[in-house]
Write an enzyme that holds these catalytic residues in place. Structure first.
Site, PDB file in Angstrom:
ATOM      1  CE  LYS A  23      60.488 -36.642  15.743  1.00 33.57           C
ATOM      2  NZ  LYS A  23      60.627 -35.386  14.975  1.00 33.57           N
ATOM      3  CG  ASP A  59      64.082 -35.751  14.644  1.00 29.53           C
ATOM      4  OD1 ASP A  59      63.426 -34.722  14.446  1.00 29.53           O
ATOM      5  OD2 ASP A  59      64.749 -35.922  15.688  1.00 29.53           O
TER       6      ASP A  59
HETATM    7  P1  NDP Z   1      71.050 -34.496  12.687  1.00 31.54           P
HETATM    8  O1  NDP Z   1      71.212 -35.889  13.167  1.00 31.54           O
HETATM    9  O2  NDP Z   1      71.338 -34.205  11.260  1.00 31.54           O
HETATM   10  O3  NDP Z   1      71.889 -33.514  13.598  1.00 31.54           O
HETATM   11  C1  NDP Z   1      71.633 -33.388  14.967  1.00 31.54           C
HETATM   12  C2  NDP Z   1      72.665 -32.494  15.583  1.00 31.54           C
HETATM   13  O4  NDP Z   1      72.488 -32.312  16.984  1.00 31.54           O
HETATM   14  C3  NDP Z   1      74.022 -33.068  15.436  1.00 31.54           C
HETATM   15  O5  NDP Z   1      74.923 -32.034  15.354  1.00 31.54           O
HETATM   16  C4  NDP Z   1      74.116 -33.865  16.738  1.00 31.54           C
HETATM   17  O6  NDP Z   1      75.356 -34.305  17.068  1.00 31.54           O
HETATM   18  C5  NDP Z   1      73.595 -32.903  17.705  1.00 31.54           C
HETATM   19  N1  NDP Z   1      73.110 -33.566  18.892  1.00 31.54           N
HETATM   20  C6  NDP Z   1      72.274 -34.620  19.001  1.00 31.54           C
HETATM   21  N2  NDP Z   1      72.057 -34.925  20.281  1.00 31.54           N
HETATM   22  C7  NDP Z   1      72.819 -34.091  20.991  1.00 31.54           C
HETATM   23  C8  NDP Z   1      73.024 -33.911  22.358  1.00 31.54           C
HETATM   24  N3  NDP Z   1      72.428 -34.696  23.271  1.00 31.54           N
HETATM   25  N4  NDP Z   1      73.857 -32.892  22.741  1.00 31.54           N
HETATM   26  C9  NDP Z   1      74.425 -32.075  21.830  1.00 31.54           C
HETATM   27  N5  NDP Z   1      74.263 -32.209  20.512  1.00 31.54           N
HETATM   28  C10 NDP Z   1      73.464 -33.195  20.106  1.00 31.54           C
HETATM   29  O7  NDP Z   1      69.586 -34.051  13.059  1.00 31.54           O
HETATM   30  P2  NDP Z   1      68.733 -32.851  12.494  1.00 31.54           P
HETATM   31  O8  NDP Z   1      69.599 -31.741  12.073  1.00 31.54           O
HETATM   32  O9  NDP Z   1      67.782 -33.439  11.549  1.00 31.54           O
HETATM   33  O10 NDP Z   1      67.923 -32.437  13.810  1.00 31.54           O
HETATM   34  C11 NDP Z   1      68.344 -31.379  14.687  1.00 31.54           C
HETATM   35  C12 NDP Z   1      67.141 -30.848  15.460  1.00 31.54           C
HETATM   36  O11 NDP Z   1      66.169 -30.337  14.528  1.00 31.54           O
HETATM   37  C13 NDP Z   1      66.388 -31.878  16.307  1.00 31.54           C
HETATM   38  O12 NDP Z   1      65.851 -31.227  17.438  1.00 31.54           O
HETATM   39  C14 NDP Z   1      65.246 -32.300  15.395  1.00 31.54           C
HETATM   40  O13 NDP Z   1      64.153 -32.817  16.121  1.00 31.54           O
HETATM   41  C15 NDP Z   1      64.919 -30.969  14.750  1.00 31.54           C
HETATM   42  N6  NDP Z   1      64.190 -31.006  13.496  1.00 31.54           N
HETATM   43  C16 NDP Z   1      64.618 -31.734  12.418  1.00 31.54           C
HETATM   44  C17 NDP Z   1      63.914 -31.696  11.236  1.00 31.54           C
HETATM   45  C18 NDP Z   1      64.380 -32.414  10.020  1.00 31.54           C
HETATM   46  O14 NDP Z   1      63.700 -32.302   9.003  1.00 31.54           O
HETATM   47  N7  NDP Z   1      65.491 -33.125  10.043  1.00 31.54           N
HETATM   48  C19 NDP Z   1      62.662 -30.941  11.116  1.00 31.54           C
HETATM   49  C20 NDP Z   1      62.343 -30.165  12.272  1.00 31.54           C
HETATM   50  C21 NDP Z   1      63.070 -30.221  13.403  1.00 31.54           C
HETATM   51  P3  NDP Z   1      75.524 -35.905  17.276  1.00 31.54           P
HETATM   52  O15 NDP Z   1      74.528 -36.614  16.407  1.00 31.54           O
HETATM   53  O16 NDP Z   1      76.918 -36.075  16.857  1.00 31.54           O
HETATM   54  O17 NDP Z   1      75.219 -36.158  18.708  1.00 31.54           O
HETATM   55  O1  2IT Z   2      60.558 -32.535  13.769  1.00 30.19           O
HETATM   56  C1  2IT Z   2      60.187 -32.545  12.581  1.00 30.19           C
HETATM   57  O2  2IT Z   2      59.304 -31.789  12.156  1.00 30.19           O
HETATM   58  C2  2IT Z   2      60.838 -33.489  11.673  1.00 30.19           C
HETATM   59  N1  2IT Z   2      61.759 -34.186  12.083  1.00 30.19           N
HETATM   60  C3  2IT Z   2      60.370 -33.616  10.254  1.00 30.19           C
HETATM   61  C4  2IT Z   2      59.170 -34.514  10.181  1.00 30.19           C
HETATM   62  C5  2IT Z   2      58.699 -34.852   8.793  1.00 30.19           C
HETATM   63  O3  2IT Z   2      57.741 -35.647   8.729  1.00 30.19           O
HETATM   64  O4  2IT Z   2      59.223 -34.356   7.806  1.00 30.19           O
END
Ligand code: NDP
Ligand code: 2IT
Length: 445
Positions: A124, A164
């Site tokens: 990560k 992420d």
């Molecule tokens: P995005 O940046 O697209 O969205 C993140 C979301 O969470 C936004 O709505 C953001 O709002 C909100 N957020 C971030 N920090 C905070 C906080 N401290 N309090 C409240 N809301 C918050 O990210 P993703 O959708 O990609 O990621 C969301 C989650 O999914 C994370 O935990 C990530 O690790 C996980 N994840 C993502 C994957 C991927 O492929 N993208 C794969 C697996 C897991 P804002 O940015 O406006 O603060």
């Molecule tokens: O938390 C996760 O699994 C991710 N943000 C996706 C990682 C990836 O390599 O696609």
């Protein structure tokens, strides 16, 4: 194994790394029994070797903003474990990013990636850079400066980053462009690329889709489906968007999304163009969801609150870590919720998980239920290596198969005598066994 002793030692070595310590404790507590039954793990000191990253890279990222001011952010890459494949995991750009958060995410990624059935190790990275309010040119200059250092440590067979929080298609484009320029090759070193230049179809939707596929499998064990169920989603980013699309497609009614400013309750359901609007909200680079209520009649905004107080059947936390606590869990339970399936990484606090499981709800930990994102990243790597591109149906059906397989692994190792499936235990044991046995095969290195 003495979990408390291991945790005390780890805490002494890494004081204050709260999220990392939380993630390690959860895994150790669930694998304790299996570990003790297999003395070969203890002889090879697998625990001490698996809970520390192989290496932690930190670097400074100097860049110039639009006014000509020189800014400095911190950059990180945690290469945690590569027993079963190249380090693989996302990059997070968010002001809250620190070593503890990235170590927790890197540690979780080891087991998640093992569950996908694909050959990927765990890693990560990211930065405390805040993309919010930055111009496109500023984001580009930051990404280029970040890659100027990172490119030395990554490669298609060594370490393959992705997106992420705060890192989506735009950022991957800028990062990949700089890598290509520096390395002089087009080897697909990042995943989540644009579909014109090596990206896989369905990767943007994959995490949310995978999360809903997983929930569907869990519901099926109780003869339930998404049909006509009310669904609460938190966040409004990439994962929340994919989850809303698929939950709606399966007949569910998504009634909430949320941001750091509060949550939106839309009793009419968030579907169709309302889901598309989530992309606009996200692209606006503002951390607010309130504008949704100006765009769509009947929707309410609840400032500074979490969506878990709304009466729903299914909860999909898709925003960030520790965003659903014990009180939230109790509200969901008293409102008759039957299933909590994590789209984000570790969104439920340990106390929340305990209450949810004690009350017999279906509960899936992110390392199982959000693995569809990284799994589809793995499929992107395969397509890059073959220099081929699969159509979306092919990718989606492989993603679906992988999520069903992860569900089976969880049931295999997590089913209790009374029939209740402890998906946390199941996921941790299945992931751990694959990685630990691979480490044993390769000796002490
Ligand atoms: P995005 O940046 O697209 O969205 C993140 C979301 O969470 C936004 O709505 C953001 O709002 C909100 N957020 C971030 N920090 C905070 C906080 N401290 N309090 C409240 N809301 C918050 O990210 P993703 O959708 O990609 O990621 C969301 C989650 O999914 C994370 O935990 C990530 O690790 C996980 N994840 C993502 C994957 C991927 O492929 N993208 C794969 C697996 C897991 P804002 O940015 O406006 O603060
Ligand atoms: O938390 C996760 O699994 C991710 N943000 C996706 C990682 C990836 O390599 O696609």
């Amino acid at each position: 194994m003495n979990v408390d002793k291991i945790m005390n030692n780890l805490e002494k070595k890494h004081p204050g790394e709260v999220e990392y310590l939380q993630a390690v404790r959860e895994v150790l507590e669930s694998i304790e029994e299996v570990y003790n039954e297999n003395p070969q793990f203890e002889s090879a000191n697998i625990i001490e070797r698996i809970i520390e990253p192989d290496r932690v890279l930190t670097f400074k990222v100097p860049w110039v903003d639009d006014e000509g001011n020189v800014k400095v952010n911190l950059g990180y890459r945690i290469q945690f474990n590569n027993a079963i494949g190249p380090y693989k995991g996302g990059l997070r750009f968010h002001p809250s990013v620190n070593l503890s958060i990235l170590k927790f995410l890197g540690f979780e990624q080891i087991f998640k990636n093992a569950l996908t059935t694909l050959p990927m190790g765990g890693g990560k990275g990211g930065s405390d850079f805040d993309p919010k309010g930055k111009s496109n040119a500023e984001v580009m200059r930051f990404c280029q400066a970040f890659m100027l250092e990172l490119w030395k440590y990554i490669g298609p067979e060594t370490d393959v980053p992705a997106g992420d929080i705060g890192v989506g298609g735009r950022e991957i484009g800028f990062l990949y462009g700089m890598y290509k320029r520096l390395a002089g090759d087009h080897s697909g070193v990042l995943t989540g690329k644009g579909s014109n230049w090596g990206g896989s179809l369905v990767r943007p939707e994959a995490t949310g889709y995978g999360c809903v596929y997983f929930a569907k499998e869990m519901l099926a064990t109780r003869g339930e489906t998404f049909e006509d169920k009310r669904v609460a989603i938190s966040g409004f980013g990439n994962v929340a968007w994919g989850a809303a699309l698929k939950a709606t497609e399966l007949g569910g009614k998504v009634v909430t999304i949320s941001g750091p400013d509060g949550y939106v309750y839309d009793p009419n359901g968030i579907s169709g163009k309302k889901i598309e609007y989530m992309l606009e909200l996200r692209a606006s680079n503002n951390d607010i969801v309130q504008p949704y209520t100006f765009a769509f009649e009947g929707a309410e905004f609840h400032e500074g609150r979490h969506p878990w107080e709304v009466k729903v059947d299914i909860a999909l936390p898709c925003a960030t870590q520790n965003e659903l606590n014990k009180e939230d869990a109790e509200k969901l339970i008293s409102n008759g919720c039957i299933c909590v399936c994590e789209g984000a990484n570790m969104p439920c606090t340990p106390e929340a998980v305990e209450v949810i499981q004690k009350n017999g709800l279906l509960f899936a930990p992110g390392k199982a239920s959000n693995a569809g994102g990284v799994a589809t990243s793995g499929l992107e790597m395969t397509q890059n290596a073959m220099k081929l591109r699969w159509n979306s149906q092919e990718v989606d059906s492989r993603l679906h198969e992988i999520m069903c397989n992860i569900h089976e692994q969880c049931v295999r190792y997590g089913k209790r005598e009374n029939g209740y499936v402890d998906y946390v235990k199941g996921a941790n044991i299945a992931g751990f066994l694959k990685v630990a046995n691979s480490m044993l095969d390769m000796g002490v290195i």
